[in-house]
Design a protein around this motif. Structure first.
Motif, mmCIF file in Angstrom:
data_model
loop_
_atom_site.group_PDB
_atom_site.id
_atom_site.type_symbol
_atom_site.label_atom_id
_atom_site.label_comp_id
_atom_site.label_asym_id
_atom_site.label_seq_id
_atom_site.Cartn_x
_atom_site.Cartn_y
_atom_site.Cartn_z
ATOM 1 N N UNK A 132 0.824 -1.429 -0.191
ATOM 2 C CA UNK A 132 0.106 -0.026 0.160
ATOM 3 C C UNK A 132 0.803 1.220 0.037
ATOM 4 N N UNK A 133 2.141 1.363 0.264
ATOM 5 C CA UNK A 133 2.998 2.448 0.471
ATOM 6 C C UNK A 133 3.709 2.574 -0.770
ATOM 7 N N UNK A 134 4.038 1.627 -1.510
ATOM 8 C CA UNK A 134 4.624 1.806 -2.821
ATOM 9 C C UNK A 134 3.900 2.844 -3.831
ATOM 10 N N UNK A 135 4.723 3.747 -4.040
ATOM 11 C CA UNK A 135 4.309 5.125 -5.106
ATOM 12 C C UNK A 135 4.040 4.578 -6.298
ATOM 13 N N UNK A 136 4.395 3.339 -6.932
ATOM 14 C CA UNK A 136 4.136 3.015 -8.311
ATOM 15 C C UNK A 136 2.848 2.021 -8.203
ATOM 16 N N UNK A 137 2.423 1.796 -6.899
ATOM 17 C CA UNK A 137 1.176 0.649 -6.864
ATOM 18 C C UNK A 137 1.404 -0.741 -6.446
ATOM 19 N N UNK A 138 0.781 -1.490 -6.254
ATOM 20 C CA UNK A 138 0.867 -2.784 -5.942
ATOM 21 C C UNK A 138 1.222 -3.721 -7.123
ATOM 22 N N UNK A 139 0.620 -3.244 -8.349
ATOM 23 C CA UNK A 139 0.542 -4.346 -9.266
ATOM 24 C C UNK A 139 2.054 -4.542 -9.981
ATOM 25 N N UNK A 140 2.771 -3.433 -9.802
ATOM 26 C CA UNK A 140 4.093 -3.405 -10.320
ATOM 27 C C UNK A 140 5.031 -4.548 -9.581
ATOM 28 N N UNK A 141 4.729 -4.361 -8.276
ATOM 29 C CA UNK A 141 5.263 -5.319 -7.302
ATOM 30 C C UNK A 141 5.112 -6.986 -7.261
ATOM 31 N N UNK A 142 3.668 -6.856 -7.777
ATOM 32 C CA UNK A 142 3.207 -8.301 -7.772
ATOM 33 C C UNK A 142 3.707 -8.985 -9.098
ATOM 34 N N UNK A 143 4.051 -8.223 -10.206
ATOM 35 C CA UNK A 143 4.886 -8.476 -11.383
ATOM 36 C C UNK A 143 5.872 -9.167 -11.313
#
Length: 84
Positions: free
Chosen positions: A36-47
């Motif tokens: 929730x903190x990641x400025x680029x959003x969760x979607x990119x982290x999930x990738x």
């Protein structure tokens, strides 16, 4: 908590439910609490979950970002595996 993990172990942590891990320059980071903190959003982290994300990380971040978040997110280091 700092442990030595194999690439296979990191790959098993490829979803938020499994404790989303990524590898950056041989260090392993747990990102489930950071989604929730990641400025680029969760979607990119999930990738990149369960994978080596060094190239993607350095493309968009500088070393200050890693210094800031590493103490909170680092769970271990990548264990070198024997190559046959």
């Amino acid at each position: 908590m700092s442990e030595s993990l194999t690439a296979k172990q990191v790959a098993e942590h490829n979803t938020v439910d499994n404790g989303l891990y990524i590898i950056i320059d041989g260090s392993v980071y747990g990102l489930s609490s950071f989604m929730d903190e990641h400025p680029g959003g969760a979607k990119i982290l999930k990738r990149v979950g369960g994978k080596d994300a060094s190239k993607q990380f350095w493309k968009y971040h500088n070393e200050n970002v890693l210094k800031k978040y590493a103490p909170k997110l680092k769970v271990g280091t990548l264990k070198e595996e024997a190559k046959l």
